[in-house]
Design an enzyme around this catalytic site. Structure first.
Site, mmCIF file in Angstrom:
data_model
loop_
_atom_site.group_PDB
_atom_site.id
_atom_site.type_symbol
_atom_site.label_atom_id
_atom_site.label_comp_id
_atom_site.label_asym_id
_atom_site.label_seq_id
_atom_site.Cartn_x
_atom_site.Cartn_y
_atom_site.Cartn_z
ATOM 1 N N SER A 27 0.866 -1.188 0.000
ATOM 2 C CA SER A 27 0.000 0.000 0.000
ATOM 3 C C SER A 27 0.897 1.231 0.000
ATOM 4 O O SER A 27 1.757 1.395 0.870
ATOM 5 C CB SER A 27 -0.953 -0.021 1.192
ATOM 6 O OG SER A 27 -0.267 -0.192 2.406
ATOM 7 N N GLY A 77 0.027 4.573 -0.075
ATOM 8 C CA GLY A 77 -0.650 5.830 0.253
ATOM 9 C C GLY A 77 -1.439 6.338 -0.942
ATOM 10 O O GLY A 77 -2.198 5.571 -1.559
ATOM 11 N N GLY A 134 -1.889 4.384 -4.274
ATOM 12 C CA GLY A 134 -2.687 3.166 -4.370
ATOM 13 C C GLY A 134 -1.916 1.913 -3.996
ATOM 14 O O GLY A 134 -1.111 1.933 -3.065
ATOM 15 N N GLY A 177 -5.409 1.420 5.310
ATOM 16 C CA GLY A 177 -4.725 0.153 5.071
ATOM 17 C C GLY A 177 -5.596 -1.030 5.476
ATOM 18 O O GLY A 177 -5.608 -2.067 4.796
ATOM 19 N N ASP A 178 -6.333 -0.895 6.574
ATOM 20 C CA ASP A 178 -7.224 -1.977 7.019
ATOM 21 C C ASP A 178 -8.351 -2.176 6.005
ATOM 22 O O ASP A 178 -8.767 -3.316 5.746
ATOM 23 C CB ASP A 178 -7.804 -1.659 8.398
ATOM 24 C CG ASP A 178 -6.704 -1.474 9.450
ATOM 25 O OD1 ASP A 178 -5.630 -2.086 9.293
ATOM 26 O OD2 ASP A 178 -6.915 -0.717 10.413
#
Lengths: 311, 311
Positions: A216, A218, A221, A247-248
C-alpha cells in the site's frame, strides 16, 4: 466466513482538543471510543460489505470488557479469548483547528503461555469454517516473535488462504512460513527488504516466501506482485482526508475479492475504492459507502508487462 | 469521621513517554492508574494520617467501576453514589527527559436530577457521623452552579464544620453560604476577588462569607485569615518536585488539625509540612511520610499583627 485475528486489540479513544500544547493542561471537548486493532477494523469493513465475519485474538480487564461490549451489537462475531491482563488503549488527540493528530499507544497486556495455548485451540477450530483468515497488527508482550509464522502454517495446513498484515520481525518470520498474501505499506516493505523502490521491494518480499505481495503506497494506491502478474491500482484522482484505517480497508477489499473469486485487477479495484472511501469518511476508520460505490468503477489498474517490469 | 465530597471524581492515568511531540505517534512506556479527584486525594492523605474517612460523590460506567475497584482495598470508605454516566479519565503525559507533564482532562459525566437527589439524601445521612466535611473540585455537567452553596448550608444546619475547595462560579456561590473554611490558590483567589495581593484578597474573600480563608501560595506556603488573626506559614526552605496534589494535602492537613482541635499555627504547620512532603514524594499525589515528620517542627509561622497587617 472470514476470520480476522487481532492479538493486540485496543480500545481506540479519540480526544478533541482546541490545540495540543505540550506541558499545559487541556480540557477535552469530545471523547469518542471504538473497538480497535487492525483485525477488528478489517472485520468491521468486511461486515459492512455483507461478509460473515469472526474476530479472534485477546481481550481482558476493564478495557477488554468495554471493547467487547461495543463489539456485541456489531456484525462481526466475537470469538476473542479472555485473558488476565488488560486490553490496551490508544489515544488519538485531534487538534480542532488543524485536524492534526497526536497518537499515544499503550503497551499491550502480557499474554500468558496458557492463554496462547487456549488461543491456538480456538484458532484451529475457527479455521474449520473459515474461507480466509487475516492476521493483523502487532504482537502483545508474552507472544513469541514467530507467532504469526505458526498461525500461517496452521492455516495453510487446513488449506485456508491466509493474509498477513504486520511489520518488523513478526513480518520477517511470518513471511517465511509462506502466507498467501502480505500487505505491507511502503515503510514496512522498506524495513523488510532494505529497498524503497516499490517494484523491486515487492518482488524481494515475494522471494522471501509470500505468494503475493500487495504494497500500500498511500495516495499512489496499491502495487501487487502476484503469481499471475504485477499490477498497480490507483484512485482516479488524489483525495484529502484522514488516512486512519485506509490500510485496514485495503486488507478488507483484498479478502472480500479473494472469497468472491475475483480476478486480481478486480480485487485491487475493490481494495483501492474501499481504502479511498475510508480516507474520505468523516469518522476515522469508517468508510463512506456512497464514495465506495462511486469509486469502484473508476479505479485505474495498470499491468506491468513482463518486458516493462523486467519480470 | 471526616467526609470528603468529590462530585467529579476521575480515574487519573499517567503515561510515561520519551518526549511528547505534537502530531506524531508515541509508544507509552508505562501506564499508572489511580483513583482521582480532589476529595478522594484528600481522603487518602487523611487516612494515611490515621483518620477515619468516608468519600462520597459520583461514580459510574466502566471507569467508575475501575476507580471503585482501586478504592476498595484503601482505607477511605467508599460511599460514592452510582450514576448512569461514565466517570471521567484524566491523562497526565510525563516526558521522560524533563519530567514535564501535559494534562488531558475528559469532561465529567452528566449527572441526572434523580442522581443528585439520591446524593443529597446520602450526604445528609453521612453528615450525622461527620466531624468535618470537605467539598472538593469541579462540578460535573448537570449539577447546578449553586450546588456547593446547598451542601455548605446542609453541613452548617447540622453543625458540621465545612471546607470548600473549588474555583470560579461554584466558589463564588459557595462562599456566600458561609463555609467555615475555603482554600483557594493564588489564581482562584484572584479570579474571585480581582486582587493578586494575597493579604487584601484573603480579607476580601472573608468579607464574601467564608469564616476563614487559607490561600495556598505555592512555594510561599499558606496565608490564613481567620477570626482569630492572620498567619503566614512557609516551608523551612524551598523544595523541588512535583506539585501535583500539594493543595489537596494542605486541605487534608487543615482538616486533620481542625478535628484534632489544634491552634491555627499548629494547623497551618501540619498543612504546610504535608503539602511540602507531597511535592517531595516520588509518586504524584502521594506524600513522603518521613519528610512530613522531619518538616513538621520546622515550618515557619509568622503572625501578621493588627498594626502591621492593617487589620
Amino acid at each position: 466466513m472470514i476470520l480476522t485475528v487481532t492479538l493486540n486489540a485496543a480500545l481506540d479513544i479519540t480526544y478533541k482538543v482546541a490545540a495540543l500544547t505540550p506541558h499545559t493542561t487541556h480540557r477535552v471537548g469530545e471523547v469518542v471510543e471504538r473497538p480497535g486493532g487492525k483485525g477488528i477494523n478489517v472485520a468491521r469493513v468486511l461486515a459492512a460489505l455483507g461478509h460473515e465475519c469472526v474476530v479472534t485474538g485477546f481481550a481482558g480487564g476493564a478495557t477488554g470488557a468495554v471493547l467487547r461490549g461495543m463489539l456485541a451489537p456489531l456484525a462481526p462475531h466475537d470469538a476473542l479469548v479472555e485473558i488476565a491482563g488488560t486490553t490496551r488503549r490508544t489515544i488519538a488527540v485531534t487538534d480542532g483547528t488543524s485536524g492534526d493528530t497526536t497518537q499515544l499507544n499503550e503497551p499491550g497486556p502480557t499474554v500468558l503461555p496458557e492463554e496462547w495455548t487456549a488461543f491456538l485451540s480456538s484458532y484451529d477450530s475457527l479455521l474449520r469454517d473459515a474461507d480466509a483468515v487475516a492476521l493483523c497488527g502487532s504482537l502483545p508482550p508474552g507472544i513469541h516473535v514467530g507467532a504469526y509464522a505458526e498461525l500461517v502454517r496452521r492455516a495453510r495446513a487446513r488449506q485456508v488462504p491466509v493474509l498477513l498484515d504486520t511489520s518488523g520481525e513478526p513480518l520477517r518470520r511470518g513471511i517465511a512460513a509462506r502466507p498467501d498474501l502480505v500487505k505491507p505499506n511502503a515503510d514496512e516493505l522498506a524495513q523488510l527488504t532494505g529497498s524503497r523502490e516499490p517494484l523491486r521491494a515487492t518482488r524481494d518480499a515475494r522471494r522471501r516466501g509470500a505468494h503475493t505481495v500487495v504494497a500500500s503506497l498511500g495516495p499512489d494506491g496499491l502495487l501487487a506482485t502476484t503469481p499471475d502478474g504485477t499490477w498497480q491500482a490507483a484512485p482516479p484522482e488524489p483525495v484529502r482526508g484522514n488516512p486512519t484505517g485506509a490500510g485496514d480497508s485495503a486488507v478488507a477489499g483484498l479478502l472480500s475479492g479473494l472469497v468472491a473469486g475475483l480476478s486480481w485487477p478486480e480485487r485491487l479495484s475493490r481494495a483501492v475504492a474501499l481504502s479511498t472511501a475510508t480516507v474520505l469518511a468523516t469518522a476515522a476508520g469508517e468508510f463512506d459507502a456512497a464514495a465506495y460505490e462511486r469509486l469502484l468503477g473508476r479505479v485505474t489498474v495498470v499491468e506491468h508487462t513482463q518486458a516493462a517490469s523486467g519480470k
